[in-house]
Design a protein around this motif. Structure first.
Motif, mmCIF file in Angstrom:
data_model
loop_
_atom_site.group_PDB
_atom_site.id
_atom_site.type_symbol
_atom_site.label_atom_id
_atom_site.label_comp_id
_atom_site.label_asym_id
_atom_site.label_seq_id
_atom_site.Cartn_x
_atom_site.Cartn_y
_atom_site.Cartn_z
ATOM 1 N N CYS A 194 -7.769 -4.030 -4.249
ATOM 2 C CA CYS A 194 -7.677 -2.595 -4.536
ATOM 3 C C CYS A 194 -8.973 -2.081 -5.134
ATOM 4 O O CYS A 194 -9.709 -2.827 -5.799
ATOM 5 C CB CYS A 194 -6.545 -2.308 -5.529
ATOM 6 N N SER A 215 0.825 -1.198 0.000
ATOM 7 C CA SER A 215 0.000 0.000 0.000
ATOM 8 C C SER A 215 0.857 1.245 0.000
ATOM 9 O O SER A 215 1.935 1.282 0.581
ATOM 10 C CB SER A 215 -0.911 -0.007 1.238
ATOM 11 N N THR A 273 -10.130 -0.071 -0.821
ATOM 12 C CA THR A 273 -8.911 -0.872 -0.803
ATOM 13 C C THR A 273 -8.731 -1.458 0.587
ATOM 14 O O THR A 273 -8.998 -0.780 1.592
ATOM 15 C CB THR A 273 -7.696 -0.003 -1.177
ATOM 16 N N THR A 301 -1.554 -5.747 0.268
ATOM 17 C CA THR A 301 -2.880 -5.352 -0.201
ATOM 18 C C THR A 301 -3.724 -6.597 -0.467
ATOM 19 O O THR A 301 -3.309 -7.485 -1.208
ATOM 20 C CB THR A 301 -2.768 -4.522 -1.493
#
Length: 554
Positions: free
Chosen positions: A52, A4, A105, A49
């Protein structure tokens, strides 16, 4: 996994978000165990992550250890934390069940262990436990509402006086797509954004997606394709059943048909839910004693239909119906065609307009034909007028009274219970926030750049008087959307589709063209209620199946 771009130091010690609204429930060990059969455990490093903004066909993540934060990446002031999830919480939103693009996200705030259930497996998992499936779906719907209130999702920049701005906002609202609108007339940030992207005012409205993807005055179809709202039917000679219209009748038909193994495609010109989808609260629908919004009812039905394999083409507006080589060909406004062995017409009705001076000037930015959360936010703190005496008008009055400065309901007669359910009429009469003006009608709209007042005429005395209003809600009934069917099937004198031309119950919903059925509000003689429409849609599928058997296709 990617890393991120958010500042880890800034977000490393955020506490878990409390579950104030029921949007962030914690799963019990037994529920996690059930989901474990369909997922895979993973360990992810801090900063990884999970998904997203803009990703499609994402899976759901259950946090087994550590914490995951959900952020809005495209916030102008920098990444904004929406929620932090700890052990037992699940991460995702409604897009996880629809295959559409996600609007946020998710990032590992600490080293985490998660259970990932992929999109296809998730649809299977939620069918195994009704309680678990309902818990997840309800939480997802509540999260979507929270996102809409926070302005998460699309950015729409345009003038409040632009018909195309209104069109895009209405399309997003009707499809329950969260977005933030920036008004060129009042929002300084809107002008700064246009300058930053070198966009001239005559190119507006624009849509900004993921902070950098820009669409200049896109069509509804272009916006739908960007977000994954529209899915074309799989290539084949012809589907078993084409459902035209995605209101309660069409959605019920889609669920019933797909669950029977029939290849099913659903079209709608604007959004799922139809006219019922614009209702703020449906209180007389079986199984929901506390009521349910039309939007939530539609979302639940879409998840059901997609679970069984139905495909949705939205927007997809039909403009022609032909019988060719033993099957039907439905042509769409955009030039596409869908071929099917049977067709169920569930196009419902369209709202009637008021033909009064000033309507052309104010329709769009200040005149509305539905009262949803979207319209309520636009009218917060303002005086509003509602024209109509049916249930939709009554529900709108009570709903808007929560946030509007004052609400005036205008009817052309003196009996509020004539066209409205008694329970609604009694609530309105007892509610001090709602005024009821009887025996009157709106005869003119006035204002400079925006609606400022409506001129009202007393139908008994002829006297006219002005009433302050910045928004007018017109809920005076509707007319069938059947002009495209003229010459193809039999319509009655008002344009509703005639059914039951043959004998016996087997043709109750069949039109003058064998293999074409009509259900819900568009059918001549139907009861104009949500429950009735849903029942007709489900029953008609049985007749569709019998037709396919007789034709040797089953």
């Amino acid at each position: 996994m990617s890393t991120s771009s958010s500042s880890e130091a800034e977000f490393s010690d955020l506490p878990e978000t409390p579950d104030t609204y029921g949007a962030y429930p914690r799963l019990a060990d037994e529920q996690i165990g059930l989901l474990s059969r369909y997922g895979q455990r993973k360990r992810l490093a801090k900063g990884s992550t999970l998904f997203c903004e803009g990703d499609r066909d994402c899976g759901l993540f259950v946090v087994l250890d550590g914490q995951v934060r959900v952020v809005q990446d495209d916030n102008p002031e920098g990444p904004r934390v929406i929620a932090v999830h700890g052990r037992g919480r699940f991460v995702g939103d409604l897009s996880m069940l629809t295959g559409q693009a996600v609007y946020v996200t998710a990032v590992a705030q600490t080293d985490v262990e998660v259970l990932e259930i992929l999109y296809d497996r998730l649809k299977e998992a939620v069918t195994q436990s009704q309680a678990l499936g309902d818990l997840i779906l309800r939480a997802f719907i509540l999260r979507r509402n929270i996102h809409a209130d926070l302005g998460i999702g699309l950015r729409i920049i345009g003038s409040r006086y632009s018909a195309d701005t209104r069109r895009l906002r209405d399309f997003a609202s009707r499809n329950r797509v969260p977005y933030r609108w920036e008004d060129l007339e009042q929002d300084a940030e809107a002008e700064s954004t246009l300058q930053a992207f070198d966009i001239s005012p005559d190119e507006t409205p624009i849509v900004i997606w993921k902070g950098h993807n820009i669409l200049r005055n896109p069509s509804n179809t272009e916006l739908a394709e960007l977000l994954g709202l529209r899915e074309d039917a799989a290539p084949r000679d012809a589907v078993d059943i084409l459902v035209v219209g995605a209101g309660p009748a069409g959605l019920a038909a889609a669920v019933a048909a797909a669950s029977e193994g029939l290849s099913t495609v659903v079209l709608d010109a604007i959004a799922t839910g139809g006219q019922a989808g614009t209702s703020s609260q449906i209180e007389n629908y079986l199984g929901f004693p506390a009521g349910i919004s039309g939007g939530e009812l539609a979302d639940r039905a879409v998840v059901q239909a997609r679970k069984f394999g139905a495909a949705f083409m939205i927007p997809g507006e039909a403009q022609s119906l032909e019988h060719i080589d033993g099957h039907f060909d439905v042509g769409l406004i955009d030039g596409a065609h869908v071929e099917a062995h049977t067709v169920v017409l569930a196009t419902g009705v369209r709202f009637r307009r008021l033909s009064v001076p000033g309507m052309d000037r104010f329709e769009g930015p200040h005149v509305y034909y539905a009262a949803t959360e979207f319209e309520a936010r636009l009218c917060r703190g303002d005086p509003v007028v509602i024209v109509g005496g049916g249930n939709s008008a009554g529900q709108a009055a009570l709903f808007l009274a929560r946030t509007a400065a004052d609400v005036t309901l205008m009817i052309r007669h003196d009996d509020l219970t004539r066209d409205m359910s008694r329970y609604l009429a009694e609530r309105i009469t007892a509610d001090p926030r709602v005024q009821v003006w009887r025996n009157c009608e709106v005869c003119e709209l006035r204002g400079d750049q925006r609606l400022e007042e409506v001129i009202v005429q007393d139908l008994k005395t002829g006297e006219r008087r002005s009433h302050a209003a910045t928004a007018l809600f017109v809920l005076i009934g509707s007319e069938p959307h059947t002009r495209w069917l003229t010459g193809a099937i039999a319509l009655d004198e008002r344009g509703f589709v005639m059914t039951g031309a043959g004998t016996g119950a087997a043709v109750m919903f069949e039109t003058s063209s064998a293999g074409v059925f009509a259900v819900g509000d568009v059918r001549s003689g139907s009861v104009k209620r949500v429950a009735s429409a849903a029942g007709e849609g489900a029953v008609a599928v049985r007749l569709v199946y019998e037709h396919l058997v007789q034709a040797g296709r089953r």
